[in-house]
Write an enzyme that holds these catalytic residues in place. Structure first.
Site, PDB file in Angstrom:
ATOM      1  N   GLU A 298     -10.889 -28.097  -3.426  1.00  0.00           N
ATOM      2  CA  GLU A 298     -10.143 -28.585  -1.962  1.00  0.00           C
ATOM      3  C   GLU A 298      -9.536 -29.119  -2.341  1.00  0.00           C
ATOM      4  OE1 GLU A 298     -12.137 -26.833   1.898  1.00  0.00           O
ATOM      5  OE2 GLU A 298     -11.643 -29.109   2.133  1.00  0.00           O
TER       6      GLU A 298
ATOM      7  N   LEU B 162     -22.702 -30.237   7.845  1.00  0.00           N
ATOM      8  CA  LEU B 162     -21.203 -29.768   7.943  1.00  0.00           C
ATOM      9  C   LEU B 162     -20.775 -30.014   9.785  1.00  0.00           C
ATOM     10  CD1 LEU B 162     -22.407 -25.927   7.222  1.00  0.00           C
ATOM     11  CD2 LEU B 162     -20.661 -27.769   5.790  1.00  0.00           C
TER      12      LEU B 162
ATOM     13  N   HIS C  97      -4.249  -2.428  15.341  1.00  0.00           N
ATOM     14  CA  HIS C  97      -3.732  -2.834  14.418  1.00  0.00           C
ATOM     15  C   HIS C  97      -2.273  -2.651  14.218  1.00  0.00           C
ATOM     16  CE1 HIS C  97      -3.280   0.519  11.106  1.00  0.00           C
ATOM     17  NE2 HIS C  97      -2.146   0.853  11.508  1.00  0.00           N
TER      18      HIS C  97
ATOM     19  N   GLY D 239     -16.271 -32.443 -10.540  1.00  0.00           N
ATOM     20  CA  GLY D 239     -16.719 -31.975  -9.517  1.00  0.00           C
ATOM     21  C   GLY D 239     -16.418 -30.320  -9.771  1.00  0.00           C
TER      22      GLY D 239
END
Length: 458
Positions: free
Chosen positions: A174, A307, A433, A167
């Site tokens: 993953e 999803l 920051h 695949g």
């Protein structure tokens, strides 16, 4: 015939609809042939991300040298990793069951339509005023009976010492990243010459280069022959590249992650007026209505955005449509996604390739993250942000990130897109920051400059 106010066919994400309808006093039936919760928590995004957590720690140790730290891994207890993950999975069905009150009846079995408003399960026939189909999808069936699909990973009964994965999409990369990171000999077999081909081209190129530094990837390669040696309990493969050259390869496990398909063919829809599209998914309009009255479809079963977060969003909208008299169609402003891997990708909106293909006016900018001290501290040079902007109104058409915590960073962009989609907000806002998200500031500044150049040129 048992009568209900609502039947939810599929016990995944749509269980929240069943639960909330029951709280409103509705009599609800939930039909599920497997574990409640569906693919995501039992066999998909949740357990796979638990595994990736272990992979991230392993990778950090393996790559410690770039931080001038000499570190070695003495042992990775992969059996324990899967024991813990399997234990997590084992509790999911029970936890979902506890969410239901007495108005919900759960039927454990495979539901099939007898007619538009009648479903049979375990020999019983059920009917309801409204039916919601939420049956999701399933992995493509592997061509060899001993090979795995992604459904066979969770729960995993025997951990292999080696694995070949077929695949090139997010599931394949993953899982390949995880198995490789925890010391299992891994080979990723890719039919084409690229990974994650649907990502923006510049992001995809960075991903492919970095991913291939860790994982053994055979591009332009197919399996010509597959033989399972029972005595040795290994697959003996003959691999073929695009030049027709062949090489042998053996592995204890063979996993196919080559896509998913609709479950609609299992529902006996031939007995109804419910129509399918050319891909085999259930047709629906903008109100989730199928071609049968009072029968709806949500989530992957509709074949639109496959999803979990899209399914959850749709189910939430479906509840408002059915029980709060909010009859507006659902239109997604955007649909983000992420690839939780090494490296990590997050993406929303259009790619540059798609913008060109559709003739959309745009400007683009690619900016590295090195202006952020937090990003600099990772000792990684590859992370970038790519913006695709409408030069006429500063609208973010697309944003694509590759680098650590990309999925988390993307939410700052998503918030702007949701509220008032204007790249100048990201340029003008105050950042902590030197947080990692501060890397978005120079990217936004560069995008605004590109818009101004475009306007001057006109």
């Amino acid at each position: 015939m048992k009568e209900f106010d609502l039947i939810v066919l599929g016990g995944g994400r749509a269980t929240s609809l069943a639960k909330n309808a029951a709280k409103k006093g509705k009599k609800v039936a939930v039909i599920e042939k497997s574990a409640l919760g569906g693919t995501c928590p039992n066999r998909g995004c949740v357990p796979s991300k638990l595994l990736i957590g272990y992979a991230e720690v392993s990778r950090a140790i393996q790559e410690a040298k770039r931080h001038y730290i000499d570190a070695t891994i003495k042992k990775i207890d992969v059996e324990k990793i899967f024991e813990k993950t399997n234990h997590y999975i084992s509790k999911i069905d029970e936890n979902y069951q506890k969410k239901f009150n007495e108005n919900v009846t759960v039927f454990r079995g495979e539901g099939k339509f007898v007619s538009n408003k009648v479903i049979e399960v375990n020999g019983e026939q059920l009917t309801a005023k409204q039916i919601v189909i939420a049956t999701g999808t399933r992995p493509m069936k592997p061509p060899h009976e001993k090979a795995w699909s992604s459904d066979d990973i969770f729960p995993l009964k025997k951990v292999p010492k080696s694995i070949a994965i077929v695949g090139s999409g997010f599931i394949a990369v993953e899982l390949a990243n995880f198995f490789d990171a925890v010391g299992i000999k891994t080979k990723l077999l890719v039919r084409s010459g690229e990974l994650l081909k649907n990502e923006d081209g510049e992001i995809q190129a960075v991903f492919q280069e970095e991913f291939s530094k860790n994982v053994d990837v055979a591009f332009n390669t197919t399996i010509k022959e597959t033989h399972y040696n029972e005595s040795k309990q290994v697959f003996e493969l003959i691999l073929e590249n695009k030049e027709r050259q062949t090489t042998p390869h053996s592995c204890e496990a063979l996993l196919y992650a080559t896509g998913r398909e609709s479950n609609a063919d299992l529902l006996n829809l031939e007995a109804t007026n419910i129509e399918l599209d050319k891909r085999g998914f259930i047709k629906r309009n903008e109100f989730f209505e199928t071609t049968a009255k009072d029968v709806y479809v949500v989530g992957d079963a509709g074949g639109e955005y496959m999803l979990q977060h899209a399914a959850a969003y749709e189910v939430n909208h479906m509840e408002k449509y059915l029980y709060e008299d909010k009859k507006e169609p659902l239109k997604f402003k955007y649909m983000p996604h992420a690839v939780f891997c090494e490296p990590e990708i997050a993406s929303v909106g259009i790619t540059e390739e798609k913008a060109k293909e559709e003739g959309i006016a745009y400007v683009s900018s690619v900016t590295n993250w090195l202006a952020s001290a937090k990003a600099e501290s990772t000792k990684l040079k590859y992370p970038i942000t790519k913006f695709i902007i409408n030069p006429n109104n500063y609208e973010i058409l697309g944003c694509h990130l590759v680098g650590p915590q990309s999925a988390t960073m993307m939410h700052q962009v998503l918030a702007v897109m949701h509220l008032d989609n204007d790249i100048r907000h990201l340029k003008e806002m105050l950042y902590i920051h030197p947080a990692l998200s501060e890397a978005l500031l120079p990217a936004a500044v560069n995008s605004v400059k590109e818009v101004e150049k475009y306007k001057e040129a006109k």
